[in-house]
Scaffold this motif. Structure first.
Motif, mmCIF file in Angstrom:
data_model
loop_
_atom_site.group_PDB
_atom_site.id
_atom_site.type_symbol
_atom_site.label_atom_id
_atom_site.label_comp_id
_atom_site.label_asym_id
_atom_site.label_seq_id
_atom_site.Cartn_x
_atom_site.Cartn_y
_atom_site.Cartn_z
ATOM 1 N N UNK A 38 58.601 60.377 95.957
ATOM 2 C CA UNK A 38 59.473 61.588 96.898
ATOM 3 C C UNK A 38 60.284 62.334 95.926
ATOM 4 N N UNK A 39 60.713 61.648 94.879
ATOM 5 C CA UNK A 39 61.337 62.592 93.680
ATOM 6 C C UNK A 39 60.394 63.485 93.068
ATOM 7 N N UNK A 40 59.349 63.052 92.694
ATOM 8 C CA UNK A 40 58.573 63.941 91.950
ATOM 9 C C UNK A 40 57.748 64.877 92.589
ATOM 10 N N UNK A 41 57.400 64.450 93.927
ATOM 11 C CA UNK A 41 56.624 65.521 94.842
ATOM 12 C C UNK A 41 57.589 66.395 95.449
ATOM 13 N N UNK A 42 58.967 66.338 95.085
ATOM 14 C CA UNK A 42 59.901 67.382 95.801
ATOM 15 C C UNK A 42 60.181 67.316 97.002
ATOM 16 N N UNK A 43 60.129 66.105 97.705
ATOM 17 C CA UNK A 43 60.555 65.647 98.884
ATOM 18 C C UNK A 43 61.802 65.008 99.211
ATOM 19 N N UNK A 62 50.546 60.088 102.591
ATOM 20 C CA UNK A 62 51.225 61.046 101.769
ATOM 21 C C UNK A 62 51.410 62.136 102.281
ATOM 22 N N UNK A 63 52.184 62.367 102.906
ATOM 23 C CA UNK A 63 53.006 63.348 103.664
ATOM 24 C C UNK A 63 54.380 63.108 103.499
ATOM 25 N N UNK A 64 55.456 64.245 103.638
ATOM 26 C CA UNK A 64 56.841 64.158 103.460
ATOM 27 C C UNK A 64 57.265 63.288 104.765
ATOM 28 N N UNK A 65 56.832 63.802 105.778
ATOM 29 C CA UNK A 65 57.329 63.083 107.178
ATOM 30 C C UNK A 65 56.984 61.767 107.104
ATOM 31 N N UNK A 66 55.568 61.289 106.597
ATOM 32 C CA UNK A 66 55.352 59.837 106.574
ATOM 33 C C UNK A 66 56.019 58.973 105.546
ATOM 34 N N UNK A 67 56.387 59.708 104.475
ATOM 35 C CA UNK A 67 57.197 59.016 103.316
ATOM 36 C C UNK A 67 58.481 58.585 104.090
ATOM 37 N N UNK A 68 59.230 59.679 104.570
ATOM 38 C CA UNK A 68 60.507 59.208 105.409
ATOM 39 C C UNK A 68 60.294 57.926 106.250
ATOM 40 N N UNK A 69 59.299 58.083 107.002
ATOM 41 C CA UNK A 69 58.984 56.823 108.112
ATOM 42 C C UNK A 69 58.666 55.661 107.301
ATOM 43 N N UNK A 70 58.031 55.492 106.023
ATOM 44 C CA UNK A 70 57.611 54.626 105.353
ATOM 45 C C UNK A 70 58.760 53.782 104.803
ATOM 46 N N UNK A 79 52.609 74.027 97.989
ATOM 47 C CA UNK A 79 53.211 72.535 97.703
ATOM 48 C C UNK A 79 54.038 72.765 96.513
ATOM 49 N N UNK A 80 53.876 73.663 95.456
ATOM 50 C CA UNK A 80 54.897 73.795 94.364
ATOM 51 C C UNK A 80 55.104 75.178 94.322
ATOM 52 N N UNK A 81 56.472 75.355 95.040
ATOM 53 C CA UNK A 81 56.576 76.929 95.073
ATOM 54 C C UNK A 81 56.793 77.674 93.772
ATOM 55 N N UNK A 82 57.473 77.033 92.716
ATOM 56 C CA UNK A 82 57.631 77.593 91.727
ATOM 57 C C UNK A 82 57.122 76.850 90.232
ATOM 58 N N UNK A 83 56.968 77.758 89.055
ATOM 59 C CA UNK A 83 56.413 77.224 87.933
ATOM 60 C C UNK A 83 57.590 76.335 87.273
ATOM 61 N N UNK A 135 39.894 65.180 97.751
ATOM 62 C CA UNK A 135 39.923 64.021 98.462
ATOM 63 C C UNK A 135 41.497 63.952 99.145
ATOM 64 N N UNK A 136 42.517 64.742 98.628
ATOM 65 C CA UNK A 136 43.772 64.908 99.459
ATOM 66 C C UNK A 136 44.463 66.192 98.863
ATOM 67 N N UNK A 137 44.913 67.219 99.983
ATOM 68 C CA UNK A 137 45.147 68.264 99.512
ATOM 69 C C UNK A 137 46.832 68.297 99.888
ATOM 70 N N UNK A 138 47.251 67.241 100.062
ATOM 71 C CA UNK A 138 48.863 67.080 100.090
ATOM 72 C C UNK A 138 49.224 66.561 98.441
ATOM 73 N N UNK A 139 48.228 66.572 97.443
ATOM 74 C CA UNK A 139 48.562 65.923 96.107
ATOM 75 C C UNK A 139 48.120 66.870 95.044
ATOM 76 N N UNK A 140 49.266 67.751 94.590
ATOM 77 C CA UNK A 140 48.684 69.045 93.851
ATOM 78 C C UNK A 140 48.495 68.798 92.278
ATOM 79 N N UNK A 141 48.433 67.691 91.889
ATOM 80 C CA UNK A 141 48.695 67.259 90.407
ATOM 81 C C UNK A 141 47.069 67.604 89.918
#
Length: 545
Positions: free
Chosen positions: A346-351, A310-318, A511-515, A477-483
């Motif tokens: 990737x779309x809803x996480x801003x990646x 669950x990182x942007x870089x790993x998403x691309x590799x996946x 992770x989420x720069x703007x409201x 549990x996961x600091x890459x997931x902001x929900x």
């Protein structure tokens, strides 16, 4: 773990399948079908043979048709034998026939081994030799078989021990064993050894290494049942056969109300709990070794290892690895499903550079996955996920429900169906479904994704303390997931703990720069815009703008 009970599905067709299981090995063209372990072998030179990757439905269909070579077998008869006790559309049968033809007819000059007889059914026309138990085997030895089959995710459910002190209670342990075998068979990723083969190990020393070698399975599930008055305790253990290493163990305590309901409830709970453990173990095993072949399965498993980081870089590799798996085998449903989910994430996480393109491709991939295998629950789950994020709420709910219908232990589908109820303004139903999904798989590696469903439902009900607690568990549990963190911040602000909310907000902004980005995601999901404003009010109170 305390569990509830659910209605028991009707058991039908077992006699027919037992007859199929007892059929001799079948030799035809350049193939041998070994009914003992449910494997098709492609025969080569010098008595060499290699297993062909086929699911249990395709194996069952091939065994039925080949055993009745020259006869026309009706579609109704096939469905009753291969999908016992289930309502199945004819399209599912067509998919399995197509898959068999792709394999069996590759080197065949004249027509297909499986002929369609319009208005009647199918007929297997290739000459078939039935091999009895004393026939010369064209298959590898048991040891060789184990080595080859262990390239797939495979398991055997050993007969559960009866520890009640009353031999008359053995039926209860046997019932749980049978239900577990059935439930695990619904996970298309798993090769599950048949009940008849597994029960030959009753009352034998449980040498898991030897069992793994003999059956060619990577994992062994064993356990025990103890009945005392009106209570039943079930212990279950998941073991990696080759290393004889325990991967997971759990105890289930429940009231003895209705035996059928009890067996189903325990089996569903165990199946839901061990499935993520199995898949995680398989991903880790593949990731630890260097790449060995240009194999679709290996590309898929390596892709999953990156996906679950669950990182942007790993998403691309996946995404790259899933595409490579599909390029090797365009009929391979699993990487198609995962590529759809990865694009959506990737779309809803801003990646994603182009969010619209990601959602369009994710939707097309998910639809294609369902067309490849309409009986594969994750395909419907993927379609539901994409529909959830693309304003197709009715289709999303229908897809998640279909995934649950196909696999009642599908924990993630329960949770996301709950989320759909939340987005439609029914937080009470959302809490019930999310809690059920989490109860089915309480140690799931995706728990951080599911907890925000609970946090959001509690937040909308004004239970801000519970929302903060569930959101904080997700974030820890996961600091890459902001929900989950969003509900922590909004909940703390609503409770008047603004300074704590502001401190948490600094982490969210990484992770989420703007409201505006958060608002865009929320308005994609919620039908009730007042619910979105409720969340945004909390975030603004913490200083998010």
């Amino acid at each position: 773990m305390e569990i509830g009970a659910r209605a028991r599905p009707e058991r039908t067709g077992s006699r027919c399948m037992d007859e199929l299981d007892s059929a001799p090995d079948l030799l035809f063209e350049s193939f041998r079908l070994d009914r003992r372990v449910g494997v098709l072998y492609r025969l080569g030179q010098a008595d060499q043979s290699a297993p062909v990757v086929l699911g249990p439905r395709a194996i069952g269909l091939l065994g039925l048709l080949a055993a009745r070579q020259g006869e026309v077998v009706s579609k109704d008869a096939i469905i009753k034998a291969v999908w016992p006790g289930r309502v199945v559309e004819e399209a599912n049968l067509n998919v399995q026939v197509s898959r068999l033809r792709q394999i069996l007819d590759q080197d065949r000059a004249q027509g297909s081994c499986i002929q369609t007889i319009p208005g009647r059914g199918y007929c297997f026309v290739a000459p078939v030799t039935r091999l009895g138990p004393d026939a010369q085997s064209a298959s590898p030895s048991i040891t060789e078989l184990g080595t080859q089959l262990q390239q797939r995710l495979s398991i055997v459910v050993l007969p559960f021990d009866n520890l009640s002190g009353d031999p008359g209670q053995q039926y209860l342990a046997d019932g749980i064993t049978e239900d577990l075998t059935t439930n695990l068979s619904r996970f298309t990723d798993l090769l599950v050894i048949s009940r008849n083969t597994a029960f030959t190990y009753r009352d034998k020393p449980p040498d898991t290494r030897q069992i793994g070698r003999e059956l060619g399975v990577r994992y062994v599930l064993k356990g025990s049942v103890r009945r005392s008055a009106k209570r039943v305790r079930v212990n279950a253990q998941l073991i990696e056969a080759e290393a004889d290493a325990h991967l997971w163990a759990e105890r289930f305590d429940c009231a003895l109300l209705d035996l059928f309901m009890l067996e189903d409830a325990v089996a569903a709970a165990i199946a839901g709990a061990i499935e993520p453990e199995l898949l995680k173990s398989e991903r880790d095993r593949i990731a630890r070794r260097p790449p060995q072949t240009e194999d679709a399965y290996e590309f898929h498993q390596r892709g999953l290892w990156h996906f679950y980081r669950y990182t942007k870089e790993d998403s691309v590799e996946a995404q790259t690895l899933f595409r490579r798996a599909i390029a090797v085998d365009r009929q391979y449903t699993q990487p198609t499903v995962q590529l759809a989910i990865t694009h959506c994430n990737a779309a809803y996480l801003g990646w994603a550079d182009n969010v619209t393109f990601n959602y369009i491709e994710a939707y097309e991939l998910a639809q294609h996955a369902v067309s490849l295998d309409a009986r594969y629950p994750p395909a419907h789950f993927a379609l539901g996920l994409v529909c959830m994020w693309t304003h197709r709420s009715d289709a999303a709910m229908a897809s998640f429900q279909e995934a649950i219908n196909l696999n009642p232990s599908y924990s993630a589908a329960h949770v996301l169906l709950g989320q759909m109820h939340l987005y439609r303004g029914h937080p009470e139903e959302a809490i019930a479904l999310a809690e059920k999904g989490i109860r089915l798989s309480p140690k799931d590696p995706r728990l951080f994704i599911w907890l925000p469903a609970l946090a959001g439902a509690h937040y909308q009900r004004g239970h801000y303390a519970q929302a903060v607690e569930a959101g904080r568990r997700s974030w820890m549990l996961n600091r890459n997931w902001p929900a989950g963190l969003r509900y922590v911040i909004a909940g703390l602000a609503q409770l008047g703990r603004v300074e704590e909310a502001k401190a948490a907000l600094e982490e969210l902004k990484l992770l989420n720069e703007s409201l505006a980005f958060v608002e865009g995601n929320l308005r994609r999901l919620y039908k009730d815009q007042a619910a979105v404003d409720h969340i945004l009010d909390g975030l603004r109170a913490a200083g998010f703008d």
